[in-house]
Scaffold this active site. Structure first.
Site, short mmCIF file in Angstrom:
data_model
loop_
_atom_site.label_atom_id
_atom_site.label_comp_id
_atom_site.label_asym_id
_atom_site.label_seq_id
_atom_site.Cartn_x
_atom_site.Cartn_y
_atom_site.Cartn_z
N ASP A 2 12.05 7.54 -9.71
CA ASP A 2 10.47 7.58 -9.72
C ASP A 2 10.00 7.59 -11.18
O ASP A 2 10.36 8.39 -12.12
CB ASP A 2 10.14 9.02 -9.01
N ASN A 4 7.68 5.06 -12.52
CA ASN A 4 7.38 3.48 -13.21
C ASN A 4 6.09 3.59 -13.21
O ASN A 4 5.36 2.91 -14.31
CB ASN A 4 7.94 2.45 -12.34
N GLY A 5 5.28 3.64 -12.16
CA GLY A 5 3.58 3.62 -12.05
C GLY A 5 3.06 4.37 -13.05
O GLY A 5 1.90 3.98 -13.76
N ARG A 6 3.48 5.70 -13.26
CA ARG A 6 2.81 6.78 -13.76
C ARG A 6 3.24 6.52 -15.40
O ARG A 6 2.49 6.43 -16.30
CB ARG A 6 3.30 8.19 -13.58
N TRP A 7 4.52 5.89 -15.47
CA TRP A 7 4.70 5.29 -16.94
C TRP A 7 3.90 4.47 -17.51
O TRP A 7 3.20 4.53 -18.34
CB TRP A 7 6.17 5.09 -16.81
N SER A 47 12.44 1.41 -0.57
CA SER A 47 12.66 2.05 0.77
C SER A 47 11.79 1.50 1.93
O SER A 47 11.07 0.85 1.59
CB SER A 47 11.99 3.65 0.49
N ASN A 50 8.08 1.61 1.33
CA ASN A 50 7.69 1.09 0.27
C ASN A 50 6.88 -0.62 0.62
O ASN A 50 6.19 -0.78 -0.06
CB ASN A 50 8.48 0.76 -0.84
N TRP A 51 7.25 -0.86 1.87
CA TRP A 51 6.51 -2.09 2.35
C TRP A 51 5.10 -1.89 2.43
O TRP A 51 4.26 -2.90 2.45
CB TRP A 51 7.21 -2.45 3.77
N ARG A 167 16.47 13.22 -9.00
CA ARG A 167 15.18 12.77 -8.62
C ARG A 167 14.08 12.80 -9.81
O ARG A 167 13.85 14.12 -10.14
CB ARG A 167 14.40 13.44 -7.53
N ARG A 173 11.17 15.60 -3.33
CA ARG A 173 11.24 15.28 -1.65
C ARG A 173 12.53 14.59 -1.61
O ARG A 173 12.96 13.89 -2.41
CB ARG A 173 9.95 14.48 -1.48
#
Length: 228
Positions: A2, A4-7, A47, A50-51, A167, A173
């Site tokens: 987890d 990638n987006g926040r990075w 996952s 993720n679709w 995680r 989660r």
């Protein structure tokens, strides 16, 4: 994996930049695990949920994963790593990517240095439902179903139960990950975002795991001289 987006957002970059930066982390983590003597490593890459992400991001991920698989296949083979892909059933997965997955599994099938399982289009609930359907198709009587028999109908039934789940980014989660296999897993939640996660972070998580008292619902036998 987890963060990638926040990075990317923290650097005023598109989310895809975070996914691209994560490639280095993936290879670094695989190498760290192999060097530390880890025999089974699973990476949760994509996952079933993720679709629901924007189609442009999903399309980018499919292209990126294909490039990474093709680029690093020689390294994985040379390191003696056996590769598996858990999931990969959705027809939306590009046919060429599914072929690359199969080709890598075939290429590394005889390797025994470490087993790398990439969970792609994976959902723990779906695996459990499919195992139940398999038992029903086999005509297994209800009273004959045991935990061991049920587990034998899960994908890759030779995979051992998960000992440790890492995680990243502080998320806490399960997110539908290998639900059957994580029943007695230890969990570690490093706050570092996945693109910044490196071998020392992985080793720190292993150190934390090794200090845990794993009782599996029982009681550790009392040593002489210890208080009751």
């Amino acid at each position: 994996m987890d963060g990638n987006g926040r990075w990317a957002t923290a650097r005023s970059l598109p989310r895809t930049a975070g996914h691209r930066a994560a490639e280095t982390t993936v290879i670094d983590t695989i190498e760290a695990a192999r060097s530390a003597g880890v025999e089974w490593l699973s990476l949760y890459a994509f996952s079933t949920e993720n679709w629901s992400r924007p189609s442009a991001e999903v399309d980018y991920l499919m292209r990126l994963v294909r490039r990474v698989v093709r680029k690093h296949a020689p390294l994985l083979l040379a390191r003696g790593i056996r590769c598996r892909f858990l999931g990969v059933t959705d027809p939306r997965i590009p046919a060429e990517l599914a072929r690359d997955f199969q080709d890598l599994m075939t290429l590394t099938a005889d390797n025994r240095g470490m087993t790398l399982t990439v969970a792609f289009d994976h959902g723990g609930r779906r695996d459990i439902v499919e195992a139940a359907r398999s038992l029903i198709r086999d005509g297994t009587p209800a009273e004959a179903v045991t935990e061991e028999l049920f587990a034998a109908h899960l994908p890759f039934p030779d995979t051992p139960d998960v000992d440790l789940v890492i995680r990243t980014s502080g998320e806490q989660r399960i997110s539908n990950f290998m639900l059957w296999q994580v029943a007695y897993a230890e969990w570690v939640f490093p706050r570092v975002l996945w693109p910044d996660f490196r071998a020392p972070d992985f080793l720190a998580c292993l150190h934390t795991y090794r200090r845990r008292d794993r009782r599996f619902g029982g009681v550790v036998p009392r040593q002489n001289g210890e208080p009751r």
